[in-house]
Design a protein around this motif. Structure first.
Motif, mmCIF file in Angstrom:
data_model
loop_
_atom_site.group_PDB
_atom_site.id
_atom_site.type_symbol
_atom_site.label_atom_id
_atom_site.label_comp_id
_atom_site.label_asym_id
_atom_site.label_seq_id
_atom_site.Cartn_x
_atom_site.Cartn_y
_atom_site.Cartn_z
ATOM 1 N N VAL A 38 0.825 -1.208 0.066
ATOM 2 C CA VAL A 38 0.039 0.026 -0.032
ATOM 3 C C VAL A 38 0.915 1.153 -0.054
ATOM 4 O O VAL A 38 0.510 2.198 -0.669
ATOM 5 C CB VAL A 38 -0.773 -0.222 1.148
ATOM 6 N N ILE A 39 1.888 1.334 0.853
ATOM 7 C CA ILE A 39 2.817 2.475 0.810
ATOM 8 C C ILE A 39 4.246 1.816 0.232
ATOM 9 O O ILE A 39 4.993 1.330 0.859
ATOM 10 C CB ILE A 39 3.092 2.772 2.260
ATOM 11 N N PRO A 40 4.553 1.926 -0.995
ATOM 12 C CA PRO A 40 5.592 1.309 -1.550
ATOM 13 C C PRO A 40 7.008 2.025 -1.056
ATOM 14 O O PRO A 40 6.916 3.107 -0.795
ATOM 15 C CB PRO A 40 5.691 1.899 -3.154
ATOM 16 N N GLY A 41 8.055 1.261 -0.891
ATOM 17 C CA GLY A 41 9.304 2.034 -0.425
ATOM 18 C C GLY A 41 9.398 1.888 1.243
ATOM 19 O O GLY A 41 10.446 2.299 1.619
ATOM 20 N N LEU B 137 13.668 -0.455 9.801
ATOM 21 C CA LEU B 137 15.174 0.133 10.140
ATOM 22 C C LEU B 137 15.100 -0.199 11.596
ATOM 23 O O LEU B 137 14.785 0.847 12.543
ATOM 24 C CB LEU B 137 15.517 1.350 9.813
ATOM 25 N N GLY B 138 15.361 -1.305 12.201
ATOM 26 C CA GLY B 138 15.235 -1.687 13.525
ATOM 27 C C GLY B 138 13.890 -1.602 13.803
ATOM 28 O O GLY B 138 13.310 -2.588 13.426
ATOM 29 N N LYS B 139 13.565 -1.008 14.949
ATOM 30 C CA LYS B 139 12.102 -0.926 15.219
ATOM 31 C C LYS B 139 11.119 0.226 14.213
ATOM 32 O O LYS B 139 10.115 0.050 14.564
ATOM 33 C CB LYS B 139 11.776 -0.689 16.696
ATOM 34 N N ALA B 140 11.917 1.058 13.950
ATOM 35 C CA ALA B 140 11.111 2.266 13.213
ATOM 36 C C ALA B 140 11.078 1.835 11.818
ATOM 37 O O ALA B 140 11.813 1.177 11.057
ATOM 38 C CB ALA B 140 12.110 3.506 13.310
ATOM 39 N N TRP B 141 9.701 2.408 11.365
ATOM 40 C CA TRP B 141 9.643 2.263 9.889
ATOM 41 C C TRP B 141 10.263 3.578 9.157
ATOM 42 O O TRP B 141 10.167 4.738 9.680
ATOM 43 C CB TRP B 141 8.115 2.350 9.586
ATOM 44 N N LYS B 142 10.640 2.941 7.979
ATOM 45 C CA LYS B 142 11.371 4.363 7.174
ATOM 46 C C LYS B 142 10.607 4.109 5.646
ATOM 47 O O LYS B 142 10.103 2.934 5.178
ATOM 48 C CB LYS B 142 12.835 4.174 7.000
ATOM 49 N N ILE B 143 10.660 5.105 4.989
ATOM 50 C CA ILE B 143 9.842 4.929 3.506
ATOM 51 C C ILE B 143 10.981 5.654 2.710
ATOM 52 O O ILE B 143 11.259 6.861 3.017
ATOM 53 C CB ILE B 143 8.733 5.759 3.666
ATOM 54 N N ASP B 144 11.454 5.201 1.570
ATOM 55 C CA ASP B 144 12.167 5.685 0.698
ATOM 56 C C ASP B 144 11.441 6.327 -0.356
ATOM 57 O O ASP B 144 10.407 5.937 -1.236
ATOM 58 C CB ASP B 144 12.702 4.349 -0.087
ATOM 59 N N LEU B 145 11.672 7.655 -0.365
ATOM 60 C CA LEU B 145 10.781 8.538 -1.210
ATOM 61 C C LEU B 145 11.048 8.296 -2.644
ATOM 62 O O LEU B 145 10.071 8.323 -3.385
ATOM 63 C CB LEU B 145 11.186 9.955 -0.723
ATOM 64 N N ASP B 146 12.271 7.899 -2.941
ATOM 65 C CA ASP B 146 12.156 7.911 -4.476
ATOM 66 C C ASP B 146 11.690 6.649 -5.146
ATOM 67 O O ASP B 146 10.709 6.691 -5.833
ATOM 68 C CB ASP B 146 13.970 7.620 -4.642
ATOM 69 N N GLY B 147 11.715 5.599 -4.081
ATOM 70 C CA GLY B 147 11.081 4.375 -4.754
ATOM 71 C C GLY B 147 9.321 4.564 -4.543
ATOM 72 O O GLY B 147 8.587 3.906 -5.352
ATOM 73 N N TYR B 148 9.087 5.534 -3.635
ATOM 74 C CA TYR B 148 7.525 5.864 -3.597
ATOM 75 C C TYR B 148 7.049 6.351 -4.642
ATOM 76 O O TYR B 148 5.992 5.940 -5.207
ATOM 77 C CB TYR B 148 7.341 6.284 -1.885
ATOM 78 N N PHE B 149 7.923 7.549 -4.890
ATOM 79 C CA PHE B 149 7.427 8.229 -6.139
ATOM 80 C C PHE B 149 7.283 7.485 -7.335
ATOM 81 O O PHE B 149 6.367 7.905 -8.042
ATOM 82 C CB PHE B 149 8.006 9.556 -6.109
ATOM 83 N N ARG B 150 8.419 6.913 -7.307
ATOM 84 C CA ARG B 150 8.471 6.028 -8.897
ATOM 85 C C ARG B 150 7.279 4.889 -9.109
ATOM 86 O O ARG B 150 6.858 4.888 -9.893
ATOM 87 C CB ARG B 150 9.745 5.416 -8.803
ATOM 88 N N MET C 94 4.326 4.986 -7.468
ATOM 89 C CA MET C 94 3.270 5.487 -7.556
ATOM 90 C C MET C 94 3.005 6.194 -8.959
ATOM 91 O O MET C 94 1.911 6.183 -9.661
ATOM 92 C CB MET C 94 3.036 6.796 -6.477
ATOM 93 N N GLU C 95 4.080 6.910 -9.607
ATOM 94 C CA GLU C 95 3.968 7.389 -11.088
ATOM 95 C C GLU C 95 3.672 6.109 -11.682
ATOM 96 O O GLU C 95 2.831 6.274 -12.849
ATOM 97 C CB GLU C 95 5.242 7.937 -11.199
ATOM 98 N N ARG C 96 4.359 5.036 -11.711
ATOM 99 C CA ARG C 96 4.122 3.891 -12.543
ATOM 100 C C ARG C 96 2.432 3.347 -12.141
ATOM 101 O O ARG C 96 1.801 3.082 -13.448
ATOM 102 C CB ARG C 96 4.981 2.585 -12.170
ATOM 103 N N ARG C 97 2.030 3.340 -11.262
ATOM 104 C CA ARG C 97 0.678 2.860 -10.856
ATOM 105 C C ARG C 97 -0.272 3.874 -11.441
ATOM 106 O O ARG C 97 -1.061 3.615 -12.278
ATOM 107 C CB ARG C 97 0.460 2.651 -9.554
#
Length: 86
Positions: free
Chosen positions: A40-43, A47-60, A62-65
């Protein structure tokens, strides 16, 4: 790759939204897949216990979708671009 925290992700993606989602909602959606098996949230990654989101992967992704192309089309286009660039 530009990994950001959930709070920074909300600030960037929902900048102009009058009621952005809560961090707990984004955190829950990070591990969720849709009916097609896609994140649902690409990227998103842990990282340990915290969630991180790769903005480059997310936008790429979502643009593809939004464009309607599939993964194979994207691979073909990237391979062709690399061949033409060399």
């Amino acid at each position: 790759m530009r990994p950001v925290s959930i709070e920074d992700f909300i600030q960037v993606v929902f900048e102009y939204d009058s009621t952005p989602p809560a961090p707990s909602t984004i955190r829950r959606l990070c591990a969720t897949k849709d009916e097609f098996g896609l994140a649902v949230i690409p990227g998103a990654f842990k990282l340990g216990k915290a969630w991180k989101i790769d903005l480059d992967g997310y936008f790429r992704e979502m643009e593809r979708r939004m464009s309607g192309s599939d993964f194979e089309d994207d691979n073909f286009i990237h391979e062709l671009a690399n061949k033409l660039a060399s």
